[in-house]
Design a protein around this motif. Structure first.
Motif, PDB file in Angstrom:
ATOM      1  N   ASN A   9      18.217  58.550 -50.671  1.00  0.00           N
ATOM      2  CA  ASN A   9      16.874  59.161 -51.308  1.00  0.00           C
ATOM      3  C   ASN A   9      16.222  58.364 -51.451  1.00  0.00           C
ATOM      4  O   ASN A   9      16.722  56.823 -52.736  1.00  0.00           O
ATOM      5  N   LYS A  11      13.421  57.844 -52.268  1.00  0.00           N
ATOM      6  CA  LYS A  11      12.478  57.114 -53.972  1.00  0.00           C
ATOM      7  C   LYS A  11      10.832  56.579 -53.230  1.00  0.00           C
ATOM      8  O   LYS A  11      10.765  56.939 -51.955  1.00  0.00           O
ATOM      9  N   HIS A  98      12.885  67.753 -56.973  1.00  0.00           N
ATOM     10  CA  HIS A  98      13.504  66.733 -57.358  1.00  0.00           C
ATOM     11  C   HIS A  98      13.485  66.447 -58.900  1.00  0.00           C
ATOM     12  O   HIS A  98      12.216  66.893 -59.585  1.00  0.00           O
ATOM     13  N   GLU A 146      22.077  67.032 -60.375  1.00  0.00           N
ATOM     14  CA  GLU A 146      22.111  66.372 -60.480  1.00  0.00           C
ATOM     15  C   GLU A 146      21.429  66.117 -62.190  1.00  0.00           C
ATOM     16  O   GLU A 146      20.097  65.876 -63.002  1.00  0.00           O
ATOM     17  N   GLY A 152      20.056  56.688 -61.946  1.00  0.00           N
ATOM     18  CA  GLY A 152      19.928  55.476 -62.079  1.00  0.00           C
ATOM     19  C   GLY A 152      20.650  54.545 -62.480  1.00  0.00           C
ATOM     20  O   GLY A 152      20.625  53.121 -62.630  1.00  0.00           O
ATOM     21  N   GLY A 186      24.471  58.371 -60.417  1.00  0.00           N
ATOM     22  CA  GLY A 186      24.989  57.452 -60.858  1.00  0.00           C
ATOM     23  C   GLY A 186      26.127  56.859 -59.824  1.00  0.00           C
ATOM     24  O   GLY A 186      26.867  56.573 -60.355  1.00  0.00           O
ATOM     25  N   ALA A 207      20.690  57.149 -54.407  1.00  0.00           N
ATOM     26  CA  ALA A 207      19.718  56.459 -54.536  1.00  0.00           C
ATOM     27  C   ALA A 207      19.913  55.187 -54.572  1.00  0.00           C
ATOM     28  O   ALA A 207      20.349  54.245 -53.812  1.00  0.00           O
ATOM     29  N   SER A 208      20.110  54.375 -55.747  1.00  0.00           N
ATOM     30  CA  SER A 208      19.684  53.153 -56.687  1.00  0.00           C
ATOM     31  C   SER A 208      21.151  52.366 -56.092  1.00  0.00           C
ATOM     32  O   SER A 208      21.175  51.169 -55.828  1.00  0.00           O
TER      33      SER A 208
HETATM   34  O1  G3P Z   1      18.359  61.488 -55.764  1.00  0.00           O
HETATM   35  C1  G3P Z   1      19.104  60.945 -55.975  1.00  0.00           C
HETATM   36  C2  G3P Z   1      18.828  60.534 -57.245  1.00  0.00           C
HETATM   37  O2  G3P Z   1      17.895  61.499 -58.221  1.00  0.00           O
HETATM   38  C3  G3P Z   1      19.952  59.476 -57.671  1.00  0.00           C
HETATM   39  O3  G3P Z   1      19.740  58.687 -58.364  1.00  0.00           O
HETATM   40  O4  G3P Z   1      20.036  56.355 -58.468  1.00  0.00           O
HETATM   41  O5  G3P Z   1      21.206  57.312 -59.627  1.00  0.00           O
HETATM   42  O6  G3P Z   1      21.322  57.212 -57.207  1.00  0.00           O
HETATM   43  P1  G3P Z   1      20.914  57.550 -58.682  1.00  0.00           P
END
Ligand code: G3P
Length: 227
Positions: A9, A11, A98, A146, A152, A186, A207-208
């Motif tokens: 993602n 974002k 989301h 999630e 994050g 995470g 994502a991150s």
């Molecule tokens: O959509 C994926 C997300 O919300 C998870 O984010 O940064 O924890 O991998 P992250």
């Protein structure tokens, strides 16, 4: 079981916007090529970047998804993101609901996406929400659980809350076996992915740890190695 899916993602990260989105997607494409069919890689990009990204990569290797669509149809709906427009731009699916973009009319959005030929990944914050979404008509292709508080962060949902993942899988499958379950928040290591699959998921949403990595290809290869 189908090939596990890894959805990256983008974002609205600066590192994943405009030309940087193309660069990131190309790195995902390289990691997908090296994975040699072990994982299906999807990039969920901002609406403004769908066409640019989908035109720059091989969409047979990496699917491009929208991060969101509105339920408005084509015509008199200024400023809304229609399913038809993202499809036309090159998206083959969309995320919905989301944690950072909650919606209330989930079934309507799924129907809108399906009518345009888009796959749907609906996010759920917890087991109860996953269960509710699983019994919607029409049903989504994927439900991604999630927990918002882990998004994050550095600790993955599969390690911090394994019961949320396995209970979501059980709840979704008891409502509708054909819906695939993903987990996210995470996720950053091979072990996180291994654990997620062990708990019954068919992939992850991340994502991150990929978008903000110094070396995107390496970060994604680490996750793919958990499959
Ligand atoms: O959509 C994926 C997300 O919300 C998870 O984010 O940064 O924890 O991998 P992250």
């Amino acid at each position: 079981m189908q090939i596990p899916v890894i959805i990256v993602n983008f974002k609205t990260y600066k590192e994943a916007t405009g030309e940087s989105a193309v660069k990131l997607a190309k790195a995902c494409e390289a990691a997908a090529a090296n994975a040699k069919g072990r994982a299906k890689i999807v990039v969920a990009v901002q609406a403004a970047d769908i066409f640019r990204v989908a035109s720059a990569i091989d969409t047979k290797l990496v699917d491009v998804f929208a991060q969101h669509i509105d339920a408005n149809g084509q015509g008199k709906s200024t400023g809304f993101v229609t399913a038809e427009a993202v499809k036309e731009a090159g998206a083959s699916g969309t995320l919905l609901n989301h944690a950072e973009h909650k919606i209330t009319d989930i079934a309507k959005r799924i129907a809108t996406a399906k009518a345009a030929g888009l796959a749907t990944v609906v996010c759920a914050a917890n087991v109860a929400e996953a269960k509710t979404i699983a019994s919607l008509t029409p049903s989504p292709d994927y439900i991604a659980v999630e927990p918002p508080e882990l998004i994050g962060g550095k600790v993955s949902v599969s390690k911090a809350k394994p019961e949320v993942v396995s209970d979501s899988v059980a709840a979704v499958k008891s409502a509708n076996k054909s819906i695939k379950v993903l987990c996210g928040a995470g996720v950053n290591s091979r072990e996180d992915v291994e654990k997620a699959l062990e708990l019954g998921t068919e992939g992850i949403l991340v994502a991150s740890s990929v978008v903000l990595a110094k070396d995107t290809e390496k970060a994604l290869a680490e996750l793919i190695s958990g499959i």
